[in-house]
Design a protein around this motif. Sequence first.
Motif, PDB file in Angstrom:
ATOM      1  N   ALA A 118      43.467  36.131  47.111  1.00 39.52           N
ATOM      2  CA  ALA A 118      43.662  35.535  45.791  1.00 39.52           C
ATOM      3  C   ALA A 118      45.116  35.114  45.608  1.00 39.52           C
ATOM      4  O   ALA A 118      45.407  34.022  45.105  1.00 39.52           O
ATOM      5  N   LEU A 119      46.056  35.974  46.038  1.00 39.94           N
ATOM      6  CA  LEU A 119      47.481  35.651  45.906  1.00 39.94           C
ATOM      7  C   LEU A 119      47.836  34.447  46.775  1.00 39.94           C
ATOM      8  O   LEU A 119      48.641  33.599  46.388  1.00 39.94           O
ATOM      9  N   LEU A 120      47.217  34.372  47.958  1.00 41.06           N
ATOM     10  CA  LEU A 120      47.525  33.265  48.871  1.00 41.06           C
ATOM     11  C   LEU A 120      46.981  31.943  48.342  1.00 41.06           C
ATOM     12  O   LEU A 120      47.518  30.886  48.651  1.00 41.06           O
ATOM     13  N   SER A 121      45.885  32.018  47.549  1.00 43.93           N
ATOM     14  CA  SER A 121      45.242  30.784  47.129  1.00 43.93           C
ATOM     15  C   SER A 121      45.935  30.141  45.930  1.00 43.93           C
ATOM     16  O   SER A 121      45.552  29.054  45.511  1.00 43.93           O
ATOM     17  N   ARG A 124      51.109  26.427  45.168  1.00 41.03           N
ATOM     18  CA  ARG A 124      52.516  26.638  45.504  1.00 41.03           C
ATOM     19  C   ARG A 124      53.407  26.148  44.351  1.00 41.03           C
ATOM     20  O   ARG A 124      54.433  26.752  44.034  1.00 41.03           O
ATOM     21  N   GLY A 125      52.992  25.032  43.745  1.00 40.27           N
ATOM     22  CA  GLY A 125      53.805  24.396  42.714  1.00 40.27           C
ATOM     23  C   GLY A 125      54.095  25.310  41.536  1.00 40.27           C
ATOM     24  O   GLY A 125      55.203  25.302  40.991  1.00 40.27           O
ATOM     25  N   LEU A 126      53.110  26.128  41.163  1.00 45.74           N
ATOM     26  CA  LEU A 126      53.300  27.009  40.012  1.00 45.74           C
ATOM     27  C   LEU A 126      54.414  28.012  40.267  1.00 45.74           C
ATOM     28  O   LEU A 126      55.228  28.292  39.390  1.00 45.74           O
ATOM     29  N   ILE A 127      54.432  28.544  41.483  1.00 46.30           N
ATOM     30  CA  ILE A 127      55.441  29.553  41.809  1.00 46.30           C
ATOM     31  C   ILE A 127      56.807  28.887  41.885  1.00 46.30           C
ATOM     32  O   ILE A 127      57.808  29.419  41.400  1.00 46.30           O
ATOM     33  N   SER A 139      59.278  39.019  37.311  1.00 43.78           N
ATOM     34  CA  SER A 139      58.695  38.263  36.190  1.00 43.78           C
ATOM     35  C   SER A 139      57.684  37.247  36.697  1.00 43.78           C
ATOM     36  O   SER A 139      56.637  37.037  36.083  1.00 43.78           O
ATOM     37  N   THR A 140      58.016  36.606  37.814  1.00 41.52           N
ATOM     38  CA  THR A 140      57.060  35.657  38.392  1.00 41.52           C
ATOM     39  C   THR A 140      55.750  36.347  38.695  1.00 41.52           C
ATOM     40  O   THR A 140      54.668  35.847  38.377  1.00 41.52           O
ATOM     41  N   LEU A 148      47.042  34.977  37.360  1.00 43.00           N
ATOM     42  CA  LEU A 148      46.211  33.961  38.013  1.00 43.00           C
ATOM     43  C   LEU A 148      45.379  34.570  39.142  1.00 43.00           C
ATOM     44  O   LEU A 148      44.201  34.238  39.308  1.00 43.00           O
ATOM     45  N   ALA A 149      46.010  35.490  39.884  1.00 44.11           N
ATOM     46  CA  ALA A 149      45.300  36.091  41.018  1.00 44.11           C
ATOM     47  C   ALA A 149      44.119  36.933  40.540  1.00 44.11           C
ATOM     48  O   ALA A 149      43.072  36.948  41.169  1.00 44.11           O
ATOM     49  N   VAL A 150      44.295  37.618  39.386  1.00 36.83           N
ATOM     50  CA  VAL A 150      43.208  38.456  38.876  1.00 36.83           C
ATOM     51  C   VAL A 150      41.983  37.603  38.611  1.00 36.83           C
ATOM     52  O   VAL A 150      40.856  37.976  38.950  1.00 36.83           O
ATOM     53  N   ARG A 151      42.179  36.434  38.030  1.00 37.58           N
ATOM     54  CA  ARG A 151      41.034  35.554  37.744  1.00 37.58           C
ATOM     55  C   ARG A 151      40.346  35.122  39.025  1.00 37.58           C
ATOM     56  O   ARG A 151      39.128  35.032  39.090  1.00 37.58           O
TER      57      ARG A 151
END
Lengths: 226, 237
Positions: A118-121, A124-127, A139-140, A148-151
Amino acid sequence: MELDLVTYAVPFLLVGAKITLLISVFGVALGLPFGIALAVIRASKHRMLSRSADIYCAVFRGTPMLVQIFVIYYGLGQLSAIRSNPVIWWIVGDSLHAAILAVVLNTGAYTAEIFRTALLSLPRGLIEASQACGLSVWSTFRHVRFPLAVRQALPAYSSEVAIIVKESSLASTITVLEITGYAKRLMSETFAIMDIFIITSAFYLMMNVISLTSLKLIERKLSFDK
Amino acid sequence: MSFDLWVLLVERGWGFALLRGATVTLAVGLLGMLAGIIVAVPLALLRWRRLPIFSQAVDGYSILVRGVPGLLVIYLLFFGSIEWVQRLATAFGYQNSADDAYPFVIGVVAIAAISCAYSIEVFRGALEAVPVGLLEAAKSLALPNHVTFFRVTLPIALRLALGGLNNVWQMTIKDTSLVSVVGMQELMRSAAIAAGITRSPLLFYCAAAGMFFALTAISQTLFSHTERFFNRGFSRG
């Protein structure tokens, strides 16, 4: 199926259901944060740490949970260093505690896999955007990556919860009397194998339905398009 | 310590007992998986075609077996069959051979019953994932139904099913350890016997864990090679 059998079996299975529920609740409550921590470690840049977390996950995902539970309950008790340490012995020496520990360690490895993907998916732009805003790494993670990863992870995690409920049945192999333990006992007591199986599966299916629906509700609550 | 290890594993032969157990584990796993797939393919077809009553029955079976612990399924099959198997064997005069072969046969049946339920879902998903356009193209070429199925749908579906089958296999090989609970002499049972006699459970359960890990790791690499082979010519992702 006779009514007598049902009224005889259900009280026993209800007692067992309490233990199954206990193991599962601890499995989720401790296994989820543990798994998320493992996933974060696996994604970290520290080579040694991420490598050892990788190995941990591979080992716990690559061996049957029955072996893990036996190593913990029968194996570790052999070491005198563990027997003399009261805290560790409190965990490993009691069959219920050992079963909970095994479930937590096992589900942690699978949960880590779910959250890692989930974290990998994440885009990139958001981070990059959050870095450009000057957010710290923590904070990130706290405000961007984790929510986002939880969803992403929830659908897969809900089947993991159903697996936890099922895996808790292995506690019966180390003398913990949960649903399956009582079912085995009732089977050899009443010889009504099929009937006991049906009653017992109804218990498990009910637990699975409850856990899957509640996770579905959480999923809907967290989703963007309500 | 290393001297003790040598004595325990080699001179007293426990290492070989474990290896023999591992081959039984592998045999039960392979046979169970194979039988499961053979039964699962037609059932998945029934489910895919949405044949009224059969489809619901297949669904019910799959939901039931996937929803209850494997241990419970094994208890059902073992305790539920032991009586009439013995009666049957005595009636035909095969008492001894039945006692020997019985755990193995029922073990395979139990593993097959579990893996079958998961395989049904994998095949059904794969059949549904076959692109509609391809089927329409086959129809526009006026291919007969069975040709479309055997030349278009099935090859594509099998390729799509490979990843899911890998998961089922990994689960199946681990599930074989559960059959030890009812007394089949596979890897886990051998380790338990060795642990009981030598009083060193840590060593033997860790050894069993190592062997299981080797089995899953080796089959994982084999599967990824196969997958790469069948996916040649297709873009990834």
